[in-house]
Design a protein around this motif. Structure first.
Motif, short mmCIF file in Angstrom:
data_model
loop_
_atom_site.label_atom_id
_atom_site.label_comp_id
_atom_site.label_asym_id
_atom_site.label_seq_id
_atom_site.Cartn_x
_atom_site.Cartn_y
_atom_site.Cartn_z
N LEU A 169 -5.50 -72.42 -26.33
CA LEU A 169 -6.30 -73.27 -27.21
C LEU A 169 -6.04 -72.92 -28.67
CD1 LEU A 169 -8.38 -75.48 -27.60
CD2 LEU A 169 -10.19 -73.77 -27.22
N TYR A 170 -5.95 -71.65 -28.97
CA TYR A 170 -5.65 -71.21 -30.34
C TYR A 170 -4.27 -71.74 -30.76
CZ TYR A 170 -5.04 -68.06 -34.33
OH TYR A 170 -4.84 -67.55 -35.59
N TRP A 171 -3.30 -71.60 -29.88
CA TRP A 171 -1.93 -72.00 -30.22
C TRP A 171 -1.83 -73.49 -30.53
CZ3 TRP A 171 2.26 -68.85 -30.82
CH2 TRP A 171 3.50 -69.47 -30.92
N HIS A 172 -2.49 -74.31 -29.72
CA HIS A 172 -2.35 -75.76 -29.85
C HIS A 172 -3.29 -76.37 -30.89
CE1 HIS A 172 0.61 -76.17 -26.72
NE2 HIS A 172 -0.15 -75.55 -25.85
N THR A 173 -4.05 -75.52 -31.58
CA THR A 173 -4.89 -75.99 -32.68
C THR A 173 -4.56 -75.23 -33.97
OG1 THR A 173 -6.67 -74.47 -31.96
CG2 THR A 173 -6.81 -76.77 -31.23
N ILE A 187 -0.31 -82.26 -40.32
CA ILE A 187 -0.22 -80.87 -39.87
C ILE A 187 -1.58 -80.20 -40.02
CG2 ILE A 187 0.73 -78.62 -40.49
CD1 ILE A 187 3.33 -80.15 -41.27
N LEU A 188 -1.94 -79.44 -39.02
CA LEU A 188 -3.12 -78.57 -39.07
C LEU A 188 -2.71 -77.11 -38.95
CD1 LEU A 188 -6.17 -77.92 -38.96
CD2 LEU A 188 -6.05 -78.32 -36.49
N GLY A 189 -1.83 -76.80 -38.00
CA GLY A 189 -1.54 -75.42 -37.63
C GLY A 189 -0.77 -74.62 -38.68
N ALA A 190 -1.12 -73.32 -38.75
CA ALA A 190 -0.51 -72.42 -39.73
C ALA A 190 0.96 -72.17 -39.44
CB ALA A 190 -1.26 -71.09 -39.74
N GLY A 191 1.34 -72.20 -38.15
CA GLY A 191 2.74 -72.02 -37.82
C GLY A 191 3.62 -73.11 -38.39
N LEU A 192 3.06 -74.30 -38.50
CA LEU A 192 3.78 -75.43 -39.11
C LEU A 192 3.65 -75.40 -40.63
CD1 LEU A 192 2.69 -78.22 -36.61
CD2 LEU A 192 4.87 -76.98 -36.67
N ALA A 193 2.45 -75.09 -41.12
CA ALA A 193 2.22 -75.06 -42.57
C ALA A 193 3.15 -74.08 -43.27
CB ALA A 193 0.77 -74.71 -42.86
N SER A 217 -6.50 -80.22 -22.04
CA SER A 217 -5.04 -80.27 -22.10
C SER A 217 -4.48 -79.04 -22.80
CB SER A 217 -4.58 -81.54 -22.82
OG SER A 217 -4.94 -81.53 -24.18
N ALA A 218 -5.18 -78.54 -23.81
CA ALA A 218 -4.70 -77.38 -24.55
C ALA A 218 -4.64 -76.13 -23.67
CB ALA A 218 -5.59 -77.12 -25.76
N TYR A 223 3.31 -72.75 -23.92
CA TYR A 223 3.97 -72.93 -25.22
C TYR A 223 5.10 -71.93 -25.36
CZ TYR A 223 0.89 -68.99 -26.31
OH TYR A 223 0.22 -67.78 -26.28
N ARG A 224 5.98 -72.18 -26.34
CA ARG A 224 7.07 -71.27 -26.68
C ARG A 224 6.68 -70.47 -27.91
NH1 ARG A 224 12.33 -72.61 -25.23
NH2 ARG A 224 12.81 -70.61 -26.22
N HIS A 225 6.79 -69.15 -27.83
CA HIS A 225 6.50 -68.34 -29.00
C HIS A 225 7.78 -67.84 -29.68
CE1 HIS A 225 7.66 -64.52 -27.10
NE2 HIS A 225 7.12 -65.01 -26.00
N ASP A 226 8.94 -68.17 -29.10
CA ASP A 226 10.20 -67.63 -29.59
C ASP A 226 11.17 -68.70 -30.08
OD1 ASP A 226 10.63 -68.76 -27.13
OD2 ASP A 226 11.86 -67.13 -26.34
N ALA A 227 10.66 -69.91 -30.30
CA ALA A 227 11.52 -71.01 -30.74
C ALA A 227 10.64 -72.11 -31.31
CB ALA A 227 12.33 -71.55 -29.56
#
Length: 250
Positions: A169-173, A187-193, A217-218, A223-227
């Protein structure tokens, strides 16, 4: 996978055991220049692509004043806004510790920054990801309160053996979520920001799958953490994201 652990009994270390000195005085001129490059180009890239609350927080915190922010000075701006503060850590720390820190309104920040060769993408979060990607949203009261409650949910979920659910849930938000705002997907997520290589790709690449977000669904979506991500979940609005973070796990 994420970061830190609260003061607790049971023989386990408290989250303060993970805290280190930021070492701000030993950052080199080149490292400060790397921050400035990352900040300038990412801020220009995100114009019109990210939720409004992000730029509101960026302005309130003065993250573009020049060089890597010193956490003491950053906390002087952040703490009066929402009661959150940042501490330095040496790298990734256990999920249980990370969620316990969120429950205490503490956000861990890596005490290192990527190299020039890693400007476009970095697998392990550095201080640019942690500060630029996450902290502007913590300057928003609604998000800040939801993140604390989510930290409490995470601590309880891990204790109950449901750590995989709360991590997803954390990853997908918070890390890689997208959300509709102003008639567009943003964009919301810090990984994208914080990623020059992935930010625009997440919104515009036709080969990437985008599915509607629900808490159910989340927690069910790996998820992938390495790509770079092949899949993103898109929430209808910020209210639905906040409600998911504040509510019980499905």
């Amino acid at each position: 996978m994420f970061q830190e652990f609260q003061e607790s009994g049971g023989g386990r270390p408290g989250w303060s055991a993970w805290v280190v000195d930021q070492g701000w005085a030993v950052f080199t001129a080149d490292e400060h220049a790397t921050w400035d490059i990352l900040y300038a180009r990412q801020t220009a890239l995100l114009d019109g692509l990210i939720v409004d609350r992000f730029f509101d927080g960026l302005a309130k915190l003065g993250l573009g004043d020049g060089g890597i922010p010193e956490l003491g000075a950053l906390n002087e701006r952040l703490l009066p806004l929402t009661g959150w503060r940042c501490v330095a850590v040496a790298g990734l720390v256990p999920d249980e510790a990370f969620f316990a820190m969120l429950a205490a309104r503490v956000f861990p920040v890596g005490n290192f920054i990527r190299t020039r060769a890693q400007l476009d993408y970095l697998e392990e979060p550095d201080c640019f990801h942690d500060i630029y990607g996450h902290v502007p949203m913590l300057a928003d009261k609604g998000v800040a309160d939801a993140m604390q409650r989510f930290g409490e949910t995470g601590v309880a979920a891990i204790a109950a053996g449901a750590g995989d659910k709360v991590a997803r849930l954390y990853w997908h938000t918070i890390e890689f979520g997208l959300v509709r705002e102003g008639g567009a997907v943003r964009i919301l997520g810090a990984g994208l920001a914080s990623s020059f290589g992935e930010a625009a790709k997440s919104l515009h690449d036709p080969t990437i799958e985008r599915r509607p977000f629900t808490p159910e669904s989340a927690v069910a979506t790996p998820y992938r953490h390495d790509a770079m991500q092949p899949l993103y979940l898109v929430a209808d609005d910020m209210h639905s994201v906040v409600a998911a973070l504040e509510g019980p796990l499905p």
